[in-house]
Motif scaffolding. Structure first.
Motif, PDB file in Angstrom:
ATOM      1  N   PHE A   1       0.877  -1.535   0.343  1.00  0.00           N
ATOM      2  CA  PHE A   1      -0.333   0.318  -0.299  1.00  0.00           C
ATOM      3  C   PHE A   1       0.968   0.935  -0.127  1.00  0.00           C
ATOM      4  O   PHE A   1       0.751   1.866  -0.892  1.00  0.00           O
ATOM      5  CB  PHE A   1      -0.657  -0.308   1.178  1.00  0.00           C
ATOM      6  CG  PHE A   1      -1.580   1.355   1.415  1.00  0.00           C
ATOM      7  CD1 PHE A   1      -2.988   1.682   0.449  1.00  0.00           C
ATOM      8  CD2 PHE A   1      -1.389   2.579   1.692  1.00  0.00           C
ATOM      9  CE1 PHE A   1      -3.571   2.844   0.796  1.00  0.00           C
ATOM     10  CE2 PHE A   1      -1.857   3.115   2.620  1.00  0.00           C
ATOM     11  CZ  PHE A   1      -3.357   3.449   1.323  1.00  0.00           C
ATOM     12  N   ALA A   2       1.466   1.484   0.827  1.00  0.00           N
ATOM     13  CA  ALA A   2       2.496   2.624   1.219  1.00  0.00           C
ATOM     14  C   ALA A   2       3.780   2.860  -0.088  1.00  0.00           C
ATOM     15  O   ALA A   2       3.260   4.062  -0.599  1.00  0.00           O
ATOM     16  CB  ALA A   2       4.051   2.513   2.055  1.00  0.00           C
ATOM     17  N   SER A   3       3.442   2.035  -1.037  1.00  0.00           N
ATOM     18  CA  SER A   3       5.058   2.607  -1.926  1.00  0.00           C
ATOM     19  C   SER A   3       3.940   3.032  -3.370  1.00  0.00           C
ATOM     20  O   SER A   3       3.613   3.523  -3.963  1.00  0.00           O
ATOM     21  CB  SER A   3       5.585   0.875  -2.720  1.00  0.00           C
ATOM     22  OG  SER A   3       5.173  -0.240  -2.516  1.00  0.00           O
TER      23      SER A   3
ATOM     24  N   ALA B   1       3.005   5.966  -2.641  1.00  0.00           N
ATOM     25  CA  ALA B   1       3.585   7.074  -3.143  1.00  0.00           C
ATOM     26  C   ALA B   1       4.160   6.791  -4.080  1.00  0.00           C
ATOM     27  O   ALA B   1       4.503   7.852  -5.073  1.00  0.00           O
ATOM     28  CB  ALA B   1       5.470   6.201  -2.230  1.00  0.00           C
TER      29      ALA B   1
ATOM     30  N   LEU C   1      -2.146   8.688   7.422  1.00  0.00           N
ATOM     31  CA  LEU C   1      -1.721   9.175   5.848  1.00  0.00           C
ATOM     32  C   LEU C   1      -2.145  10.944   5.828  1.00  0.00           C
ATOM     33  O   LEU C   1      -1.569  11.445   5.340  1.00  0.00           O
ATOM     34  CB  LEU C   1      -2.911   8.440   5.558  1.00  0.00           C
ATOM     35  CG  LEU C   1      -2.310   6.767   4.950  1.00  0.00           C
ATOM     36  CD1 LEU C   1      -3.532   6.065   4.738  1.00  0.00           C
ATOM     37  CD2 LEU C   1      -1.039   6.681   4.238  1.00  0.00           C
TER      38      LEU C   1
ATOM     39  N   GLN D   1      -0.842  12.749   2.699  1.00  0.00           N
ATOM     40  CA  GLN D   1      -0.887  11.570   1.597  1.00  0.00           C
ATOM     41  C   GLN D   1      -2.364  11.389   1.023  1.00  0.00           C
ATOM     42  O   GLN D   1      -2.131  11.044  -0.271  1.00  0.00           O
ATOM     43  CB  GLN D   1      -0.133   9.861   1.844  1.00  0.00           C
ATOM     44  CG  GLN D   1       1.022  10.567   1.966  1.00  0.00           C
ATOM     45  CD  GLN D   1       2.101   9.566   2.307  1.00  0.00           C
ATOM     46  OE1 GLN D   1       1.961   8.909   4.093  1.00  0.00           O
ATOM     47  NE2 GLN D   1       2.200   8.258   1.767  1.00  0.00           N
TER      48      GLN D   1
ATOM     49  N   LYS E   1      -2.865  14.103  -5.057  1.00  0.00           N
ATOM     50  CA  LYS E   1      -2.680  14.939  -5.851  1.00  0.00           C
ATOM     51  C   LYS E   1      -3.600  15.100  -6.107  1.00  0.00           C
ATOM     52  O   LYS E   1      -3.879  15.654  -7.968  1.00  0.00           O
ATOM     53  CB  LYS E   1      -1.679  14.038  -6.937  1.00  0.00           C
ATOM     54  CG  LYS E   1      -0.649  14.718  -5.763  1.00  0.00           C
ATOM     55  CD  LYS E   1       0.967  13.598  -6.865  1.00  0.00           C
ATOM     56  CE  LYS E   1       1.960  13.597  -5.993  1.00  0.00           C
ATOM     57  NZ  LYS E   1       2.660  12.774  -6.593  1.00  0.00           N
TER      58      LYS E   1
ATOM     59  N   LEU F   1       9.442   8.756   0.915  1.00  0.00           N
ATOM     60  CA  LEU F   1       9.049   9.099  -0.521  1.00  0.00           C
ATOM     61  C   LEU F   1       8.902  10.380  -0.941  1.00  0.00           C
ATOM     62  O   LEU F   1       8.647  10.671  -2.362  1.00  0.00           O
ATOM     63  CB  LEU F   1       8.525   8.559  -1.754  1.00  0.00           C
ATOM     64  CG  LEU F   1       9.622   6.435  -0.911  1.00  0.00           C
ATOM     65  CD1 LEU F   1       8.825   5.799  -2.111  1.00  0.00           C
ATOM     66  CD2 LEU F   1      10.644   6.637  -1.491  1.00  0.00           C
ATOM     67  N   LEU F   2       7.988  10.938  -0.200  1.00  0.00           N
ATOM     68  CA  LEU F   2       7.168  12.159  -0.221  1.00  0.00           C
ATOM     69  C   LEU F   2       8.246  13.344   0.600  1.00  0.00           C
ATOM     70  O   LEU F   2       8.603  14.842  -0.195  1.00  0.00           O
ATOM     71  CB  LEU F   2       5.895  12.978   0.439  1.00  0.00           C
ATOM     72  CG  LEU F   2       4.948  11.537  -0.611  1.00  0.00           C
ATOM     73  CD1 LEU F   2       3.374  11.358  -0.275  1.00  0.00           C
ATOM     74  CD2 LEU F   2       5.297  11.890  -1.899  1.00  0.00           C
TER      75      LEU F   2
ATOM     76  N   PHE G   1       9.159  -1.769   3.362  1.00  0.00           N
ATOM     77  CA  PHE G   1       7.513  -2.123   2.684  1.00  0.00           C
ATOM     78  C   PHE G   1       6.861  -3.025   3.837  1.00  0.00           C
ATOM     79  O   PHE G   1       5.289  -3.470   3.396  1.00  0.00           O
ATOM     80  CB  PHE G   1       8.086  -3.066   1.447  1.00  0.00           C
ATOM     81  CG  PHE G   1       7.950  -2.529   0.541  1.00  0.00           C
ATOM     82  CD1 PHE G   1       7.825  -0.746   0.095  1.00  0.00           C
ATOM     83  CD2 PHE G   1       9.339  -3.399   0.090  1.00  0.00           C
ATOM     84  CE1 PHE G   1       8.564  -1.132  -1.126  1.00  0.00           C
ATOM     85  CE2 PHE G   1      10.008  -2.782  -1.057  1.00  0.00           C
ATOM     86  CZ  PHE G   1      10.197  -1.737  -1.455  1.00  0.00           C
TER      87      PHE G   1
ATOM     88  N   GLN H   1       4.655  -2.665   6.298  1.00  0.00           N
ATOM     89  CA  GLN H   1       3.896  -1.692   7.063  1.00  0.00           C
ATOM     90  C   GLN H   1       3.692  -0.947   6.026  1.00  0.00           C
ATOM     91  O   GLN H   1       3.620  -0.100   5.256  1.00  0.00           O
ATOM     92  CB  GLN H   1       4.346  -1.116   7.961  1.00  0.00           C
ATOM     93  CG  GLN H   1       5.407  -1.274   9.048  1.00  0.00           C
ATOM     94  CD  GLN H   1       4.821  -2.685   9.575  1.00  0.00           C
ATOM     95  OE1 GLN H   1       3.459  -3.318  10.189  1.00  0.00           O
ATOM     96  NE2 GLN H   1       5.353  -3.333  10.134  1.00  0.00           N
ATOM     97  N   SER H   2       1.943  -0.850   6.084  1.00  0.00           N
ATOM     98  CA  SER H   2       1.091   0.305   5.219  1.00  0.00           C
ATOM     99  C   SER H   2       1.533   1.587   6.000  1.00  0.00           C
ATOM    100  O   SER H   2       1.581   2.520   4.207  1.00  0.00           O
ATOM    101  CB  SER H   2      -0.695   0.141   5.195  1.00  0.00           C
ATOM    102  OG  SER H   2      -0.821   0.216   7.382  1.00  0.00           O
ATOM    103  N   LEU H   3       2.132   1.971   6.576  1.00  0.00           N
ATOM    104  CA  LEU H   3       2.390   3.301   6.719  1.00  0.00           C
ATOM    105  C   LEU H   3       3.751   3.859   7.182  1.00  0.00           C
ATOM    106  O   LEU H   3       4.658   4.932   6.628  1.00  0.00           O
ATOM    107  CB  LEU H   3       1.498   3.861   8.777  1.00  0.00           C
ATOM    108  CG  LEU H   3      -0.124   3.982   7.922  1.00  0.00           C
ATOM    109  CD1 LEU H   3      -0.667   4.026   9.872  1.00  0.00           C
ATOM    110  CD2 LEU H   3      -0.788   5.237   7.004  1.00  0.00           C
TER     111      LEU H   3
ATOM    112  N   TYR I   1      11.926   3.871   4.649  1.00  0.00           N
ATOM    113  CA  TYR I   1      13.198   3.516   3.488  1.00  0.00           C
ATOM    114  C   TYR I   1      14.527   3.957   4.212  1.00  0.00           C
ATOM    115  O   TYR I   1      15.031   3.369   3.196  1.00  0.00           O
ATOM    116  CB  TYR I   1      13.078   3.901   2.413  1.00  0.00           C
ATOM    117  CG  TYR I   1      11.076   4.081   2.102  1.00  0.00           C
ATOM    118  CD1 TYR I   1      11.195   3.240   1.371  1.00  0.00           C
ATOM    119  CD2 TYR I   1      10.185   5.072   1.748  1.00  0.00           C
ATOM    120  CE1 TYR I   1       9.888   2.434   0.861  1.00  0.00           C
ATOM    121  CE2 TYR I   1       9.029   4.318   1.491  1.00  0.00           C
ATOM    122  CZ  TYR I   1       8.483   2.946   0.704  1.00  0.00           C
ATOM    123  OH  TYR I   1       7.227   3.352   0.798  1.00  0.00           O
TER     124      TYR I   1
END
Lengths: 457, 328
Positions: A83-85, A88, A106, A111, A325, B78-79, B289, B291-293, B297
């Protein structure tokens, strides 16, 4: 050696080819001929054809009512690992679903799109269960994610046919954890089939251990006076539940000895008749029908046993959201879809009847017991509208429906939820795979790790 | 010529001479090129030819490596990113699961070495002795390599059914063994993964050994035969010395490969039961990867860099230690 004309020409060709490749990759996507394309999540991958027919019928009805919107359904299964990737990387559909527990973070991360303007235009915006709606609000009070699909309480699902074969009365399902153990042993002894199974893989084992912990009055974490969080995994309720599970595994041999079971695979095992009982969300029956073609003849649903002071039922659910976005036109269209697909079934009689009719015609579950997104009265009213289409075996679900509004409910842990669930899966796996597993030590280790996570924030 | 003198001497001296002296530099390569001289002398077309490769390699390989290096010093989703210095490295080193992952990975590597390293060698030696339908046997041995890894794992999961009616347990039950809790026991899970990994990879290594075996002069075997050598003496005194270079390379490749094992623990057990098959790469995956939140990284890239550094150092030490045994 000097380069010849041929090699120079080939070198030039290489550069041209590379430039072409770059040009191709950067060419813009084609337009959408005046219509706004809205991608939305549809059903779990591998769902029955009838389920897709039902969904497509709803899409057609929506597009007829909104001719400027072209809905593009995408099969979807929420998974913590992707989900996270996906979010993103911008590869999720415009409208996607998230667990209740994830919305706060989130939103704080920026996000999710602010849907407040669109949300406030809904005629029933003020009728939501405020506790639920707050889960999708940001610090500024704006709505970013909307309670949708279903809100569930964890319940006990059981195979009525196995109960009968084991000489048990399927209309009198167990009401205490000791009775669950005794019935599981009877099923195993009489039928050879595992009487009980528990999810153990990834975060799912911890999710179900937390539900059982709540049902025995335990807590996962506490908020201190200074606002910090304290991990409380090493509690009596957790210890009792793990010892209970260990005894079923190694003394009774009545548990399915599989530490790789997750939400979907335990459903498969249950649908295949390999499991007598298991715990999961009360709404799982819809998925059993949608993806595994379960008919309901042998399906039974009852409430989770509640024991001891402070015991409660773990409640979770789904929110619908849009990526940060998204432009205004997409957010407008997304809200129309959320309104039409997820919510109008609960507040508008015509839509509720239309949806129930299509689902019933395609042999999809209608009337699966869930907890109300609005109010209890609204929920019961919506059930009356679709009374004639309800096709779930309500007689087999009385153990749950009779008490679902009376059981105290407890929300999922609010801090580092999925991480702590993952930590708690380790003790579950350990007691299922090691007859000498030291429950106290396992919980102490998990608690130390959870405290580090909570301290990290 | 006897078995003990001829080939050993040749194998022992020739490579060392080569490695010490190397190719003799030509006057042209010693001459320092004037500015622009290299381009006029053919360097330009060489550069242009290499450009597509450099760009593709740079974009898809070097750029991610550089980005990973940067991310290992950041807290990022990543943001948004913030610099955190060495915090990620510190957090990884303080994670109690790191030691579990290192021990498990080492255990996998050791088992794979004991079980997986000799199997293709033995198979190759046996295969080289086969006179009829050699192609067919080679193809059959190579077949597992062609099977997509995910399909292979799903197939083996079916075989590893822990119930008495599971495929392997049924077979073993016939001779009074089991049922074995293949993937459901912390003790059995890792050997089960190694067994499947060996089955899946042995064919590829065996083909390499078979190719190397064709380079062994047959007259050496004839000479050994004349001297009355047994098959084992032939293997130990003719075959293995000729495969020494290849064996050393495949050994380091195997160590590097097993240190990065991911597919089997991820697909078979997801690191379980109770972290018994959690490997370093799976831990990296969980950081990134899991965890969902929480997608961490920074920690994932920090551990990746530490692993890469460790493997680079290990390879250097290995190559230095084995240099005098190498035939290349």
């Amino acid at each position: 050696m000097r380069p010849g004309r041929t090699s120079q020409a080939m070198a030039l060709a290489s550069v041209v080819a590379l430039a072409s490749l770059t040009a191709c990759s950067s060419s813009p996507a084609s337009g959408h001929s005046g219509k706004l394309t809205l991608s939305v999540v549809s059903l779990l991958p591998g769902s029955e054809k009838a389920a897709f027919d039902t969904f497509n019928a709803r899409v057609a009805a929506f597009e007829k009512a909104n001719p400027t919107i072209d809905v593009q359904p995408h099969e979807y299964k929420w998974e913590a690992t992707t989900f996270a990737s996906q979010l993103a990387g911008g590869t999720l559909p415009d409208v996607f679903e998230i667990p209740l527990t994830d919305a706060g973070t989130l939103i704080a991360n920026g996000q999710l799109a602010d849907l407040n303007d669109q949300f406030q235009k809904l005629p029933y915006a003020g009728q939501f269960n405020q506790n639920l709606l707050d889960k999708g609000k940001g610090q500024n009070g704006h709505v970013y994610a909307i309670p949708a699909k279903s809100i569930y309480g964890v319940a006990l699902h059981y195979n009525r046919a196995l109960f009968q074969q084991a000489g048990l009365d399927p209309d009198k399902p167990p009401t205490t954890w000791d009775e669950v153990r005794a019935d599981a042993k009877a099923i195993k002894d009489k039928t050879g089939v595992a009487g009980y199974a528990m999810m153990a893989s990834g975060a799912t084992g911890g999710w179900q251990l937390t539900a059982a912990m709540y049902s025995r009055g335990g807590q996962v974490q506490q908020v201190q006076k200074d606002g910090s969080y304290k991990s409380t995994l090493d509690n009596d309720a957790a210890r009792k539940q793990l010892e209970w599970l260990k005894a079923m595994r190694w003394q009774d041999n009545s548990v399915l000895a599989d530490t790789t079971l997750a939400w979907d695979t335990i459903n498969q095992a249950f649908a295949a008749g390999q499991v007598g009982m298991y715990t999961s969300g009360s709404d799982v029956y819809s998925s059993l029908v949608e993806t595994l073609g379960v008919t309901g003849k042998d399906y039974g649903l009852t409430a989770l046993p509640l024991e001891g002071p402070g015991a409660g039922v773990l409640v979770g659910g789904t929110l619908a959201a849009v990526g940060a976005k998204a432009d205004k036109a997409t957010k407008d269209a997304a809200m129309k879809w959320i309104d039409f697909y997820y919510l109008q079934n609960l507040v508008d009689e015509n839509q509720a009847v239309e949806n129930a009719k299509v689902r019933a015609e395609n042999k999809q579950a209608v009337g699966t017991p869930v907890l109300p997104i609005f109010s209890r009265e609204q929920y019961q009213q919506s059930l009356k509208w679709i009374q004639s289409y309800i096709n779930v075996p309500l007689d087999h679900m009385k153990g749950y429906t009779d008490v679902m509004f009376d059981q105290p409910i407890v929300g999922e842990p609010t801090r580092a939820t999925q991480e702590i669930y993952t930590l708690l899966s380790t003790p579950v796996q350990a007691v299922l795979s090691d007859r000498n597993a030291d429950v106290g030590k396992l919980l102490t280790t998990a608690n130390t790790q959870a405290q580090a996570l909570l301290a990290h924030g | 010529m006897t078995l003990d003198t001829g080939p050993r001497t040749r194998l022992g001296t020739r490579p060392r001479t080569r490695s010490r002296t190397g190719p003799r530099p030509t006057p042209r390569s010693r001459r320092r090129a004037a500015p622009g001289g290299r381009l006029r002398g053919g360097g330009l077309s060489t550069f242009v030819f290499a450009l597509p490769l450099l760009v593709i390699f740079g974009v898809f390989s070097w750029l991610p490596i550089g980005r990973a290096l940067v991310m290992s010093f950041q807290k990022t989703n990543l943001l948004t990113s913030t610099w955190v210095g060495l915090d990620n490295f510190r957090a990884v080193l303080e994670d109690p699961l790191l030691m579990t992952a290192i021990v498990n990975t080492s255990w996998f590597a050791l088992l794979a070495l004991v079980l997986g390293y000799p199997v293709p060698l033995i198979a190759a030696v046996l295969m080289s002795e086969v006179r009829r339908r050699k192609g067919l046997y080679s193809a059959l041995a190579y077949l597992p390599v062609v099977v997509p890894p995910v399909v292979a794992v799903l197939l083996w999961r079916f075989f590893y059914d822990a119930r008495p009616e599971g495929v392997f347990n049924s077979l073993l039950g016939g001779i009074g063994i089991g049922p074995v809790p293949w993937l459901q026991s912390p003790t059995w899970a890792m050997p089960s993964l190694v067994l499947e990994a060996t089955w899946a990879a042995a064919g590829g290594t065996m083909i390499i050994y078979l190719a190397a075996l064709t380079g062994v002069p047959p007259e050496l075997y004839d000479a050994a035969e004349v001297d009355g050598a047994s098959i084992w003496r032939k293997v130990f005194h003719v075959t293995l010395p000729h495969l020494r270079g290849v064996l050393l390379i495949t050994l380091i490749l195997q160590i590097i490969g097993t240190s990065q094992v991911f597919l089997e623990p991820y697909l078979f057990t997801d690191g379980g039961p109770a972290d018994a098959t959690l490997t370093v790469l799976l831990l990296i995956y969980r950081y990134a990867f899991g965890q969902s939140l929480g997608a961490d990284y920074g920690k994932a890239t920090a551990l990746s860099l530490m692993l890469a550094l460790f493997l680079a150092l290990l390879s250097l030490v290995y190559l230095r230690v084995t240099r005098r045994w190498s035939t290349t």
